[in-house]
Scaffold this motif. Structure first.
Motif, PDB file in Angstrom:
ATOM      1  N   VAL A   1      -6.361  -2.325  -6.656  1.00 58.26           N
ATOM      2  CA  VAL A   1      -7.369  -2.852  -5.739  1.00 58.26           C
ATOM      3  C   VAL A   1      -6.720  -3.942  -4.899  1.00 58.26           C
ATOM      4  CG1 VAL A   1      -9.546  -4.119  -5.542  1.00 58.26           C
ATOM      5  CG2 VAL A   1      -9.305  -2.311  -7.258  1.00 58.26           C
ATOM      6  N   ILE A   2      -6.901  -3.850  -3.582  1.00 57.63           N
ATOM      7  CA  ILE A   2      -6.373  -4.852  -2.656  1.00 57.63           C
ATOM      8  C   ILE A   2      -7.549  -5.516  -1.954  1.00 57.63           C
ATOM      9  CG2 ILE A   2      -4.900  -5.291  -0.667  1.00 57.63           C
ATOM     10  CD1 ILE A   2      -3.322  -2.773  -1.392  1.00 57.63           C
TER      11      ILE A   2
ATOM     12  N   GLU B   1      -8.982   3.655   4.734  1.00 51.70           N
ATOM     13  CA  GLU B   1     -10.387   3.259   4.667  1.00 51.70           C
ATOM     14  C   GLU B   1     -10.551   2.028   3.786  1.00 51.70           C
ATOM     15  OE1 GLU B   1     -14.811   4.952   3.380  1.00 51.70           O
ATOM     16  OE2 GLU B   1     -13.030   6.251   3.198  1.00 51.70           O
ATOM     17  N   ALA B   2     -11.249   1.049   4.303  1.00 50.73           N
ATOM     18  CA  ALA B   2     -11.600  -0.142   3.533  1.00 50.73           C
ATOM     19  C   ALA B   2     -13.113  -0.309   3.562  1.00 50.73           C
ATOM     20  CB  ALA B   2     -10.925  -1.382   4.115  1.00 50.73           C
ATOM     21  N   THR B   3     -13.641  -0.986   2.573  1.00 48.73           N
ATOM     22  CA  THR B   3     -15.082  -1.184   2.471  1.00 48.73           C
ATOM     23  C   THR B   3     -15.355  -2.635   2.104  1.00 48.73           C
ATOM     24  OG1 THR B   3     -17.105  -0.380   1.398  1.00 48.73           O
ATOM     25  CG2 THR B   3     -15.163  -0.581   0.013  1.00 48.73           C
TER      26      THR B   3
ATOM     27  N   LEU C   1       0.830  -1.204   0.000  1.00 53.25           N
ATOM     28  CA  LEU C   1       0.000   0.000   0.000  1.00 53.25           C
ATOM     29  C   LEU C   1       0.865   1.255   0.000  1.00 53.25           C
ATOM     30  CD1 LEU C   1      -2.817   1.265   0.204  1.00 53.25           C
ATOM     31  CD2 LEU C   1      -2.716   0.955   2.683  1.00 53.25           C
ATOM     32  N   CYS C   2       1.942   1.241   0.802  1.00 58.37           N
ATOM     33  CA  CYS C   2       2.840   2.394   0.884  1.00 58.37           C
ATOM     34  C   CYS C   2       3.482   2.682  -0.472  1.00 58.37           C
ATOM     35  CB  CYS C   2       3.910   2.139   1.943  1.00 58.37           C
ATOM     36  SG  CYS C   2       5.071   3.507   2.158  1.00 58.37           S
ATOM     37  N   VAL C   3       3.960   1.641  -1.148  1.00 61.28           N
ATOM     38  CA  VAL C   3       4.599   1.826  -2.453  1.00 61.28           C
ATOM     39  C   VAL C   3       3.582   2.300  -3.485  1.00 61.28           C
ATOM     40  CG1 VAL C   3       5.778   0.650  -4.356  1.00 61.28           C
ATOM     41  CG2 VAL C   3       6.436   0.176  -1.995  1.00 61.28           C
ATOM     42  N   PHE C   4       2.397   1.705  -3.486  1.00 63.43           N
ATOM     43  CA  PHE C   4       1.356   2.136  -4.418  1.00 63.43           C
ATOM     44  C   PHE C   4       1.056   3.627  -4.252  1.00 63.43           C
ATOM     45  CE2 PHE C   4      -0.983  -2.193  -5.162  1.00 63.43           C
ATOM     46  CZ  PHE C   4       0.058  -2.585  -5.978  1.00 63.43           C
ATOM     47  N   GLU C   5       0.887   4.052  -3.020  1.00 61.68           N
ATOM     48  CA  GLU C   5       0.568   5.460  -2.769  1.00 61.68           C
ATOM     49  C   GLU C   5       1.747   6.358  -3.111  1.00 61.68           C
ATOM     50  OE1 GLU C   5      -0.808   5.433   1.290  1.00 61.68           O
ATOM     51  OE2 GLU C   5      -2.902   5.213   0.645  1.00 61.68           O
ATOM     52  N   ASP C   6       2.979   5.862  -2.875  1.00 60.30           N
ATOM     53  CA  ASP C   6       4.180   6.620  -3.228  1.00 60.30           C
ATOM     54  C   ASP C   6       4.267   6.830  -4.736  1.00 60.30           C
ATOM     55  OD1 ASP C   6       6.505   7.980  -2.420  1.00 60.30           O
ATOM     56  OD2 ASP C   6       7.759   6.265  -2.997  1.00 60.30           O
ATOM     57  N   LEU C   7       3.714   5.883  -5.482  1.00 58.31           N
ATOM     58  CA  LEU C   7       3.700   5.991  -6.941  1.00 58.31           C
ATOM     59  C   LEU C   7       2.534   6.839  -7.442  1.00 58.31           C
ATOM     60  CD1 LEU C   7       4.523   2.253  -7.788  1.00 58.31           C
ATOM     61  CD2 LEU C   7       6.045   4.218  -8.088  1.00 58.31           C
ATOM     62  N   GLY C   8       1.702   7.318  -6.518  1.00 60.16           N
ATOM     63  CA  GLY C   8       0.577   8.178  -6.890  1.00 60.16           C
ATOM     64  C   GLY C   8      -0.639   7.435  -7.384  1.00 60.16           C
ATOM     65  N   LEU C   9      -0.738   6.136  -7.062  1.00 58.14           N
ATOM     66  CA  LEU C   9      -1.873   5.344  -7.519  1.00 58.14           C
ATOM     67  C   LEU C   9      -3.084   5.537  -6.611  1.00 58.14           C
ATOM     68  CD1 LEU C   9      -0.107   1.937  -8.327  1.00 58.14           C
ATOM     69  CD2 LEU C   9      -0.595   3.828  -9.898  1.00 58.14           C
ATOM     70  N   GLU C  10      -4.251   5.566  -7.208  1.00 57.62           N
ATOM     71  CA  GLU C  10      -5.494   5.564  -6.437  1.00 57.62           C
ATOM     72  C   GLU C  10      -5.786   4.127  -6.035  1.00 57.62           C
ATOM     73  OE1 GLU C  10     -10.307   6.277  -6.996  1.00 57.62           O
ATOM     74  OE2 GLU C  10      -8.918   7.118  -8.484  1.00 57.62           O
ATOM     75  N   VAL C  11      -5.823   3.853  -4.727  1.00 53.36           N
ATOM     76  CA  VAL C  11      -5.928   2.485  -4.225  1.00 53.36           C
ATOM     77  C   VAL C  11      -7.272   2.279  -3.528  1.00 53.36           C
ATOM     78  CG1 VAL C  11      -4.861   0.680  -2.820  1.00 53.36           C
ATOM     79  CG2 VAL C  11      -3.431   2.463  -3.859  1.00 53.36           C
ATOM     80  N   ALA C  12      -7.928   1.160  -3.815  1.00 49.25           N
ATOM     81  CA  ALA C  12      -9.167   0.782  -3.126  1.00 49.25           C
ATOM     82  C   ALA C  12      -8.901  -0.480  -2.311  1.00 49.25           C
ATOM     83  CB  ALA C  12     -10.280   0.530  -4.134  1.00 49.25           C
ATOM     84  N   LEU C  13      -9.330  -0.457  -1.047  1.00 53.09           N
ATOM     85  CA  LEU C  13      -9.188  -1.608  -0.158  1.00 53.09           C
ATOM     86  C   LEU C  13     -10.570  -2.185   0.111  1.00 53.09           C
ATOM     87  CD1 LEU C  13      -6.742  -0.142   2.548  1.00 53.09           C
ATOM     88  CD2 LEU C  13      -6.158  -1.327   0.441  1.00 53.09           C
ATOM     89  N   ALA C  14     -10.683  -3.507   0.065  1.00 52.72           N
ATOM     90  CA  ALA C  14     -12.000  -4.121   0.281  1.00 52.72           C
ATOM     91  C   ALA C  14     -11.843  -5.520   0.859  1.00 52.72           C
ATOM     92  CB  ALA C  14     -12.796  -4.173  -1.023  1.00 52.72           C
TER      93      ALA C  14
END
Length: 739
Positions: free
Chosen positions: A426-427, A393-395, A363-376
């Motif tokens: 998406v994770i 936030e996860a849903t 998640l940290c690397v994804f966000e560092d790369l500027g990716l929009e990440v969804a957790l579910a």
């Protein structure tokens, strides 16, 4: 208590004076009617479309409601057909016909008199002669009148076959004006129409008909019924063709040749799909076949057209280590690298192996790369835990896909291949409990180039729903997979973690240590074990550790039956933790008593249940959701249940899908984690004494676990590595497509 089934039916003729409440979905109505014998009477029952002023003959019983006093409970009814202009005016003025109020009704009846109904049904264009009614509105009024009339006729016709009003309404909504004809020709189709009518009941309806339906209908619908039973109760997405023959012969009382012919006929009519896999022929229901084929194609498509790789992955991993204050081992680094460079990853491993730490790194690397990440995650509890562990936030997957209800209790999603998610990564956590239809819908909603990380423990039980998604993906070897197997020293200090790994390796857990988080209490007899479990829940653990019996302690039973099954333990704990008291509302359904304050679990996805959370409104309560019964509204015929952060309104008709949840089965606990878990290990059906069931139960505990029963039973479960057999085809479809 209502003892109406012990009384004889009585008939009363009267006129409806006032309707207090009516549920349009199931026809349940609270109303007042007047009759010569009793004067003005309050009555309840499933009546469908009725209106004030209507003359009806009711059959039913007198009952005494604990809150509302004496009432007449309607079991069946027959309405008098309006024949005169005055009776037709009363009928139309009631508002029962959409688009017609009292003023319009008076105009129509004044114009057409005793011929009003004939005009409404056969000559709607004449309505346009009346001032204020356009040609378009005339057609709408006629359409509404005809539907209402057909619905009433269908309900009346179907009730003679023993269908309730709510069931009759569901049949009408599916088959329309031909409902009665359908039942007369092929009553067996009722059990395969999403109406929750079992095959035995359909057979009884068939036996009651003057003309016996064609024998092939019984055999064909029997096969579909067997497939649906295997899907919904056993989780099989398909069944070997040869395995269908004997159950079909037993269910439909037919020969082997007749069963074989019926399978071929169903396949020719595309009501089933037959596919050769692993040198055997497997039979699928079309929607499940499509889900597995679609999921396999989607996985291979995203693998083939993977998200673009980013340079300097090692540097990004180092930054993630600095930010998280950790040092990843080789497999954790590999997992992060694959997630970034390959775009697809399955991350698996047992407790204490660093899945959460690795997930945070990804998640940290994804966000560092500027990716929009969804957790579910599959459930609300699992999503909440994911949020707590990641700080993001996860849903639920259902909310991520923006679930909707299609009117037949099936899920549809706003997010799909035509309207994909906006996320670039998406994770998904707890993939082991995701069923194939939900997984297929998730894959369909991913945009091209989206990264997908799937996290789960492959040693846990398969999902409650159909399919074996996580295991099939891993065994296909088509998707990059990392299994974390190094248990970190800090985690090994927990006996829950260390014993879980012993169990999964086929070693006996250490049951001798008394001062940590894993305890064993020897109780040879199931009755003694049940009593100890209830004492632990009611007093011993709350007094010693401050645990809430309802919120913190969860009993996980291998079985529903027996003295250590969920049925018996729930009954005892309801009496102890939430006893009957004056002023505490309760409602009885199907031999169960629901009481305000009860801990309940939803046992089936229901996309039509409305909920509210902090001013936000939505629909959908899902299989495995646990909540507290907050209120019982007899007038509105509904429960209010608090599920985590959602307050849901559940009509009484859906209470068949609610169970007491002081104790739940291990299968139903998947995806959840509880502070303290108690597991009975005596009085278990030998078919349920197997390793990954015990492992799944143990890994649900966060702070403490107590096994109560026989050490020999624990050893039997560890020794038995026979995993629950589940037929699925995702692995085969992936491998065929990856050749």
């Amino acid at each position: 208590m209502d003892n109406s089934n012990e009384k004889e039916l009585i008939s009363i003729e009267g006129t409806i004076e006032n309707i207090t409440f009516q549920n349009s979905e199931n026809g349940f109505t609270v109303f007042e009617f007047s009759c010569e014998e009793e004067g003005c009477v309050t009555a309840v029952g499933e009546l469908g479309n009725v209106f004030p002023g209507e003359k009806i003959t009711f059959s039913g019983y007198w009952v005494v409601h604990p809150t509302f006093g004496k009432q007449f409970k309607v079991e069946s009814w027959v309405a008098s057909i309006p024949e005169t202009a005055d009776e037709m005016l009363i009928f139309l003025s009631s508002g029962i016909v959409k688009g017609v109020k009292e003023k319009t009704a008076r105009k129509i009846v004044s114009e057409f008199g005793d011929s009003t109904f004939e005009v409404l049904e056969l000559y709607p264009e004449r309505l346009a002669r009346i001032k204020g009614i356009s040609h378009e509105k005339a057609l709408e009024i006629s359409k509404a009148f005809c539907r209402m009339s057909k619905e009433r006729n269908a309900v009346m016709a179907l009730e003679k076959y023993g269908l309730s009003t709510s069931e009759s309404l569901r049949v009408f909504n599916k088959y329309g004006s031909k409902s009665a004809e359908m039942v007369e020709n092929n009553p067996y189709s009722l059990c395969n129409a999403g109406l929750n009518i079992d095959f035995d009941r359909a057979c009884r309806i068939a036996d009651s008909l003057e003309k016996a339906p064609a024998g092939e209908f019984k055999i064909r619908e029997g096969i579909i019924y067997i497939l649906r039973h295997n899907l919904n109760n056993q989780g099989h997405t398909c069944v070997p063709r040869e395995s269908l023959i004997a159950p079909c012969q037993s269910l439909a009382l037919c020969s082997e040749d007749d069963a074989e012919k019926a399978i071929d006929d169903l396949a020719e009519g595309k009501r089933i799909i037959i596919e050769e896999l692993y040198n055997r022929y497997f039979v699928f229901l079309p929607e499940i076949y499509e889900a597995e084929r679609s999921a396999a194609k989607s996985l291979l498509f995203y693998k083939r057209y993977a998200a673009k790789a980013f340079p300097e992955t090692d540097e990004q991993i180092k930054r993630a280590e600095l930010i998280g204050g950790v040092c990843y081992n080789d497999k954790q680094r590999l997992a992060i690298r694959l997630a970034v460079e390959k775009g697809m990853l399955v991350l698996t491993g047992g407790p204490g192996t660093g899945k959460t730490t690795t997930l945070r790194g990804i998640l940290c690397v994804f966000e560092d790369l500027g990716l929009e990440v969804a957790l579910a995650a599959p459930t609300g509890r699992a999503a909440k835990r994911m949020s707590e562990l990641t700080g993001k936030e996860a849903t639920t997957i259902h909310r991520l896909l923006e679930v909707e209800w299609d009117g037949e209790e099936r899920a549809t999603f706003k997010r799909n291949k035509h309207n994909p998610l906006t996320a670039q990564a998406v994770i998904i956590d707890e993939l082991s409990m995701v069923d194939i239809q939900l997984f297929s819908a998730l894959l369909a909603a991913l945009p091209i180039g989206c990264r997908l990380v799937m996290v789960g423990d492959s040693d846990q039980l398969p999902p409650v729903g159909a399919g074996n998604v996580l295991q099939d993906i891993i065994e296909s070897k088509a998707i990059p997979t990392v299994e974390l197997d190094e248990v970190f020293r800090q985690a090994m200090e927990s006996m829950i973690v260390s014993n879980a790994h012993r169990i999964v390796r086929g070693e006996y857990p250490d049951l001798t240590i008394k001062d940590k988080d894993f305890f064993f209490l020897e109780r040879a007899l199931p009755a003694d074990a049940a009593n100890t479990i209830c004492e632990l829940t009611e007093t011993r653990l709350p007094n010693a550790y401050g645990y809430s019996p309802v919120d913190d302690i969860q009993i996980l039973c291998p079985s529903r039956k027996g003295e250590t099954g969920t049925g018996n333990i729930n009954k005892i704990l309801q009496q102890r933790l939430n006893p009957r008291e004056k002023g505490r509302h309760e409602h009885q359904f199907g031999g169960r008593t629901f009481r305000v304050g009860d801990k309940l679990m939803q046992t089936r996805n229901n996309y039509n249940i409305e909920w509210e959370s902090d001013g936000v409104h939505g629909e959908g309560i899902y299989n495995g959701d646990i909540g507290i019964l907050d209120d019982i509204d007899e007038a509105e015929q509904c429960f209010t249940v608090c599920f985590e952060d959602r307050k849901a309104t559940i009509p009484f008709e859906f209470s068949k899908d609610l169970e007491h949840a002081y104790a739940v089965t291990v299968h139903k606990s998947q995806g959840n984690e509880f502070p303290a878990v108690i597991i009975p290990v005596t009085g278990i059906n030998s078919l349920l004494e197997y390793r990954n069931l015990l492992y799944t139960a143990v890994t649900r505990a966060k702070e403490m676990i107590i096994l109560v029963g026989r050490e020999s039973t624990v050893h039997k479960m560890v020794d038995n590595d026979r995993k629950q057999k589940r037929y699925s085809a995702l692995k085969a479809f992936i491998m065929l497509g990856d050749e």
